[in-house]
Design a protein around this motif. Structure first.
Motif, mmCIF file in Angstrom:
data_model
loop_
_atom_site.group_PDB
_atom_site.id
_atom_site.type_symbol
_atom_site.label_atom_id
_atom_site.label_comp_id
_atom_site.label_asym_id
_atom_site.label_seq_id
_atom_site.Cartn_x
_atom_site.Cartn_y
_atom_site.Cartn_z
ATOM 1 N N ILE A 106 0.842 -1.206 0.000
ATOM 2 C CA ILE A 106 0.000 0.000 0.000
ATOM 3 C C ILE A 106 0.872 1.250 0.000
ATOM 4 C CG2 ILE A 106 -1.501 1.387 1.482
ATOM 5 C CD1 ILE A 106 -2.986 -1.194 2.169
ATOM 6 N N TRP A 107 1.899 1.248 0.822
ATOM 7 C CA TRP A 107 2.749 2.438 0.922
ATOM 8 C C TRP A 107 3.705 2.568 -0.261
ATOM 9 C CZ3 TRP A 107 1.845 6.379 4.003
ATOM 10 C CH2 TRP A 107 1.034 6.185 5.127
ATOM 11 N N LEU A 108 4.123 1.447 -0.820
ATOM 12 C CA LEU A 108 4.969 1.523 -2.011
ATOM 13 C C LEU A 108 4.223 2.141 -3.190
ATOM 14 C CD1 LEU A 108 6.843 -1.915 -1.926
ATOM 15 C CD2 LEU A 108 7.863 0.344 -1.648
ATOM 16 N N VAL A 151 -3.776 -1.569 16.903
ATOM 17 C CA VAL A 151 -2.321 -1.785 16.848
ATOM 18 C C VAL A 151 -1.868 -1.955 15.404
ATOM 19 C CG1 VAL A 151 -0.466 -3.371 17.472
ATOM 20 C CG2 VAL A 151 -2.185 -2.729 19.167
ATOM 21 N N SER A 152 -2.629 -2.723 14.630
ATOM 22 C CA SER A 152 -2.255 -2.933 13.220
ATOM 23 C C SER A 152 -2.236 -1.621 12.447
ATOM 24 C CB SER A 152 -3.241 -3.909 12.567
ATOM 25 O OG SER A 152 -3.185 -5.167 13.185
ATOM 26 N N LEU A 153 -3.235 -0.760 12.737
ATOM 27 C CA LEU A 153 -3.281 0.527 12.037
ATOM 28 C C LEU A 153 -2.092 1.397 12.413
ATOM 29 C CD1 LEU A 153 -4.753 2.474 10.176
ATOM 30 C CD2 LEU A 153 -6.076 3.260 12.155
ATOM 31 N N VAL A 154 -1.771 1.457 13.713
ATOM 32 C CA VAL A 154 -0.638 2.275 14.148
ATOM 33 C C VAL A 154 0.661 1.765 13.536
ATOM 34 C CG1 VAL A 154 0.750 2.964 16.140
ATOM 35 C CG2 VAL A 154 -1.756 3.032 16.278
ATOM 36 N N PHE A 159 5.044 2.215 9.821
ATOM 37 C CA PHE A 159 5.802 1.533 8.772
ATOM 38 C C PHE A 159 5.715 2.300 7.455
ATOM 39 C CE2 PHE A 159 6.029 -1.893 5.511
ATOM 40 C CZ PHE A 159 7.351 -2.256 5.735
ATOM 41 N N GLY A 160 4.518 2.799 7.155
ATOM 42 C CA GLY A 160 4.339 3.536 5.913
ATOM 43 C C GLY A 160 5.097 4.849 5.888
ATOM 44 N N ILE A 161 5.064 5.572 7.008
ATOM 45 C CA ILE A 161 5.804 6.834 7.074
ATOM 46 C C ILE A 161 7.303 6.586 6.890
ATOM 47 C CG2 ILE A 161 6.452 8.729 8.610
ATOM 48 C CD1 ILE A 161 3.605 8.558 9.776
ATOM 49 N N TRP A 162 7.767 5.498 7.480
ATOM 50 C CA TRP A 162 9.196 5.152 7.316
ATOM 51 C C TRP A 162 9.516 4.854 5.853
ATOM 52 C CZ3 TRP A 162 11.238 0.242 5.950
ATOM 53 C CH2 TRP A 162 12.633 0.174 6.011
ATOM 54 N N ILE A 163 8.650 4.067 5.198
ATOM 55 C CA ILE A 163 8.863 3.754 3.781
ATOM 56 C C ILE A 163 8.829 5.029 2.945
ATOM 57 C CG2 ILE A 163 7.808 2.657 1.763
ATOM 58 C CD1 ILE A 163 7.012 0.344 3.485
ATOM 59 N N GLU A 164 7.889 5.918 3.248
ATOM 60 C CA GLU A 164 7.771 7.176 2.499
ATOM 61 C C GLU A 164 9.040 8.006 2.623
ATOM 62 O OE1 GLU A 164 5.952 9.928 0.018
ATOM 63 O OE2 GLU A 164 5.315 7.900 0.574
ATOM 64 N N ARG A 165 9.589 8.047 3.814
ATOM 65 C CA ARG A 165 10.822 8.816 4.010
ATOM 66 C C ARG A 165 11.994 8.181 3.279
ATOM 67 N NH1 ARG A 165 10.784 10.764 10.383
ATOM 68 N NH2 ARG A 165 9.033 12.239 10.170
ATOM 69 N N VAL A 166 12.045 6.854 3.312
ATOM 70 C CA VAL A 166 13.127 6.168 2.592
ATOM 71 C C VAL A 166 13.039 6.469 1.099
ATOM 72 C CG1 VAL A 166 13.997 3.904 1.895
ATOM 73 C CG2 VAL A 166 13.426 4.335 4.288
ATOM 74 N N ILE A 167 11.835 6.395 0.561
ATOM 75 C CA ILE A 167 11.654 6.657 -0.868
ATOM 76 C C ILE A 167 12.013 8.102 -1.199
ATOM 77 C CG2 ILE A 167 9.926 6.842 -2.691
ATOM 78 C CD1 ILE A 167 8.491 4.462 -1.443
#
Length: 401
Positions: A106-108, A151-154, A159-167
């Motif tokens: 989803i985040w990719l 918990v899954s949403l958090v 995880f998504g914010i981290w992926i976004e920053r990496v990208i």
């Protein structure tokens, strides 16, 4: 040569092989579950079909969408993926382990944080609803599933914010690398152009100080010989022709040395003092001007000067004599070579017609002399006035001597 990183191929795309492997491993595990789990034949068929649809959607829609970043295939794949996960979790709740790879994909495929957060929320709600359906829609089941959903949403958001920053950082780094490589290419081109221009200027000075001056001597000697032949003076003409031959031979040797980038021929077999005296004698013979050479330092110290500095001093004297020949109309020239606390210097003084320095220094001869001397760290002083002769002094600093 190493391949260049392109802005439209971010560095983070190189890590996609890892995500592909994880996805296919999880799909294989899901298929294995469909044959080992306690499912009815009908549910097993639906479970296996949902797994196959998920795999096909990823292969033909999801992977190309990750690479192309096109919005329509991206949204289509994520909706199909969420639907398949709802079916798998509803039929077999432990299949919730697929949430891990689903959140990453989803985040990719998300262009903005808001987009990723909204679809992650949709994923958690849909999968949670599937779990609730499997548990029978009771309040006890709802309250037991709710903490897991939160918990899954958090975790998905973090995880998504981290992926976004990496990208983002990877794309910025790729752009920076591209800019640095472009700047390096431009700098290399600028250095090359500067080197070409410097070499052209050097060659122009060498030609002016050697071949052009030699040709000038030949022309003047030929004109003098022609006049003497008209007057019947064969002996004088023969002497002029011999001088023309000598000058032409020296010019030929200078041309060969220039092509080979060697030391001036005159300095290859003699000291600077000897060369200056020979130049003075020849100049006097060609023009009738009285030329004297004097030294304010021992001959051995002159010979000990670095070769490059001797070349600068010699070329400066040659240029000054050429200017005397062409412009001064002098009867006497004094060449003095000396050493002071400031450095080694050479002075050429004549009693000619003189000139106004500001009006004439723009000529190529003095400009070339000044450029050559300044390249060696030295300086040129020109003193002159109409009717009062000219004094040219070239100084090379003591620290370079």
């Amino acid at each position: 040569m190493e391949p260049r990183t392109r802005v439209d191929e971010p560095i983070w795309l190189r890590s996609l092989i890892g995500w592909h492997i994880v996805f296919w491993v999880l799909v294989a595990m899901t298929l294995a579950v469909s044959f080992t789990a306690d499912l009815s034949p009908g549910r097993r068929i639906v479970y296996t079909s949902a797994t196959v649809v998920l795999a096909a959607a990823y292969q033909f829609v999801g992977m190309p969408a990750i690479l192309s970043r096109r919005p329509l295939p991206s949204y289509a794949y994520r909706l199909v993926m969420i639907g398949c996960l709802m079916v798998l979790v509803a039929l077999y709740p432990p299949s919730v382990f697929l949430m891990f790879i689903a959140s990453a994909q989803i985040w990719l495929l998300s262009e903005q944080v808001r987009e990723g957060a909204a679809i992650s929320l949709l994923l958690v709600i849909c999968v949670g609803s599937a779990q609730l359906w499997s548990a029978g829609w009771g309040w006890d089941a709802f309250w037991s599933i709710l903490p897991w959903m939160a918990v899954s949403l958090v975790v998905s958001l973090l995880f998504g914010i981290w992926i976004e920053r990496v990208i983002t950082q990877s794309e910025q780094r790729a752009e920076l690398i591209e800019e640095l490589q472009s700047a390096r290419d431009e700098l290399a081109e600028a250095h090359h152009s500067a080197g070409v221009m410097a070499e052209r200027e050097r060659m122009a000075r060498e030609i002016h100080d050697t071949l052009a001056q030699g040709m000038t001597s030949i022309v003047m000697l030929a004109q003098t010989a022609a006049v003497e032949l008209q007057r019947g003076g064969t002996e004088g003409a023969a002497a002029r022709l011999a001088a023309i031959e000598d000058t032409a031979r020296e010019n030929l040797a200078e041309a060969r040395a220039l092509v080979a980038a060697f030391t001036p021929v005159a300095l290859s077999g003699a000291t600077l003092t000897e060369v200056l005296r020979r130049q003075a004698e020849r100049f006097a013979a060609e023009t009738g001007v009285d030329v004297q050479v004097s030294l304010d330092l021992p001959d051995e110290e002159v010979a000990a000067l670095p070769q490059g500095q001797q070349v600068v001093l010699l070329r400066s004297a040659q240029e000054a004599l050429a200017n005397v020949r062409k412009h001064a109309g002098a009867t006497q020239v004094q060449i003095t070579l000396g050493l002071s606390d400031d450095g080694v210097w050479i002075e050429i003084r004549d009693d000619g017609s003189g000139f106004t320095p500001g009006a004439t220094e723009a000529g190529f001869g003095l400009a070339a002399m000044r450029g050559r001397v300044e390249e060696s760290g030295g300086s040129v002083q020109v003193e002159s006035a109409p009717g009062r002769g000219t004094r040219v002094q070239v100084l090379i600093p003591a620290e370079d001597v």
